[in-house]
Design an enzyme around this catalytic site. Structure first.
Site, mmCIF file in Angstrom:
data_model
loop_
_atom_site.group_PDB
_atom_site.id
_atom_site.type_symbol
_atom_site.label_atom_id
_atom_site.label_comp_id
_atom_site.label_asym_id
_atom_site.label_seq_id
_atom_site.Cartn_x
_atom_site.Cartn_y
_atom_site.Cartn_z
ATOM 1 N N ASP A 101 -7.743 -79.384 152.822
ATOM 2 C CA ASP A 101 -6.970 -78.508 153.711
ATOM 3 C C ASP A 101 -6.710 -77.130 153.090
ATOM 4 O O ASP A 101 -6.524 -77.007 151.876
ATOM 5 C CB ASP A 101 -5.629 -79.209 153.998
ATOM 6 N N GLU A 121 -9.328 -70.929 161.067
ATOM 7 C CA GLU A 121 -8.084 -70.462 161.698
ATOM 8 C C GLU A 121 -8.273 -69.069 162.253
ATOM 9 O O GLU A 121 -8.869 -68.202 161.617
ATOM 10 C CB GLU A 121 -6.948 -70.450 160.659
HETATM 11 O O1 G3H Z 1 -2.014 -77.805 156.956
HETATM 12 C C1 G3H Z 1 -0.914 -78.359 156.807
HETATM 13 C C2 G3H Z 1 0.157 -78.205 157.768
HETATM 14 O O2 G3H Z 1 0.001 -77.077 158.523
HETATM 15 C C3 G3H Z 1 1.520 -78.602 157.328
HETATM 16 O O3 G3H Z 1 2.556 -77.784 157.804
HETATM 17 O O4 G3H Z 1 4.192 -78.487 156.085
HETATM 18 O O5 G3H Z 1 4.891 -77.113 158.015
HETATM 19 O O6 G3H Z 1 4.246 -79.486 158.354
HETATM 20 P P1 G3H Z 1 4.072 -78.255 157.563
HETATM 21 ZN ZN ZN Z 2 -1.399 -75.628 157.678
#
Ligand code: G3H
Ligand code: ZN
Length: 282
Positions: A84, A136
């Site tokens: 990610d 994104e």
């Molecule tokens: O890519 C990971 C997410 O966008 C997590 O976002 O930590 O605000 O839930 P968050």
């Molecule tokens: Zn994220």
């Protein structure tokens, strides 16, 4: 039930008008807890390891990735493995060998032309390696050092631009800026549901919601109904884990065996995962 490809989970979810919840993994206990929560909910999930988590582990991606993959293989739920928020192409190139079937290439903070060029290069590499690539467009703020808020003018994803971006890069999924923001510890985000619907109509690939910890349950349900196919959740797990550890240590200040508080943290994460799976993946 086992380790499956992200593409398979997202396509199955879209066909059933469900989203696939994707949870951030920081340690082995997180992976175990997420798998336990997925089994309890009867919902397939994605284990995602962020570039920031890789940095936390001293740039070692393989040990945690391989451990997470083994947790997936031995689970009673279908689970995929995703890398990610990758900004470093060198790390992206290690994704496939480390066992990831998908990755998110994060150039959303860049001006459009630069995002397009960097994402095109990432997608070309990823597709050669059999990796499903998410990118994104627009900007979901809130990450450390982030230059803009998700609520600043001009950061929401434009549907026409998004359609062009997907056609020009060939990405497999698109993270969109529709009102959520990373790292929120209160669930108070209000999403632009009309914009999600317009993006769904304009963009031919699955849409991904980032920063979902700050989004209330009803807003998440409406987002999935409007066309969000993957829901990324990280901060909510950290909050649950840390609160459980804090409570355990406060109740037992003489604790020396880390398993006493890690176990409580793992249980708290599993329960949070179970609840969120029921909201977005049920
Ligand atoms: O890519 C990971 C997410 O966008 C997590 O976002 O930590 O605000 O839930 P968050
Ligand atoms: Zn994220």
């Amino acid at each position: 039930m086992s380790l499956v490809h992200t593409r398979e989970l997202v396509e199955q979810g879209a066909a059933a008008r469900r989203a696939v919840p994707a949870f951030n993994v920081i340690t082995l206990e997180y992976a175990e807890a997420i798998a336990d929560g997925a089994v309890a909910a009867g919902v397939p999930v994605i284990l995602q390891i962020s570039e920031n988590a890789v940095r936390f582990h001293g740039d070692r991606v393989e040990p945690l990735a391989r451990a997470a993959a083994e947790v997936a293989r031995s689970s009673g739920a279908d689970i995929a493995l995703h890398l990610d928020h990758v900004t470093d192409l060198e790390l992206l190139r290690r994704a496939s060998d480390a066992g990831f079937s998908s990755a998110m290439f994060d150039a959303g903070r860049l001006p459009y032309a630069d995002n397009l060029a960097a994402t095109l290069a990432a997608a070309n590499w990823a597709h050669g390696a059999g990796v499903w690539l998410e990118a994104e467009l627009g900007y979901v703020g809130g990450k450390p050092g982030a230059p803009a808020s998700a609520h600043a003018p001009g950061v929401r994803t434009d549907p026409d631009e998004a359609a062009r971006f997907v056609a020009d890069t060939g990405v497999d999924a698109l993270a969109v800026a529709v009102g959520s923001s990373h790292a929120m510890t209160e669930r108070s985000a209000a999403l632009d549901h009309a914009l999600i619907g317009r993006l769904r109509d304009a963009v031919p690939v699955p849409l991904v919601l980032h920063g979902s910890s700050g989004v209330p349950d009803d807003e998440l349900r409406r987002a999935v109904a409007a066309g969000i196919a993957k829901v990324n959740i990280g901060t909510a797990l950290g909050a649950a884990f840390t609160q459980a550890v804090r409570d355990t240590l406060a109740a037992r200040p003489d604790t020396v065996d880390p398993r006493h508080f890690l176990e409580r943290g793992r249980e708290a994460v599993a329960e949070t995962v179970r609840q969120l799976c029921a909201v977005v993946g049920g």
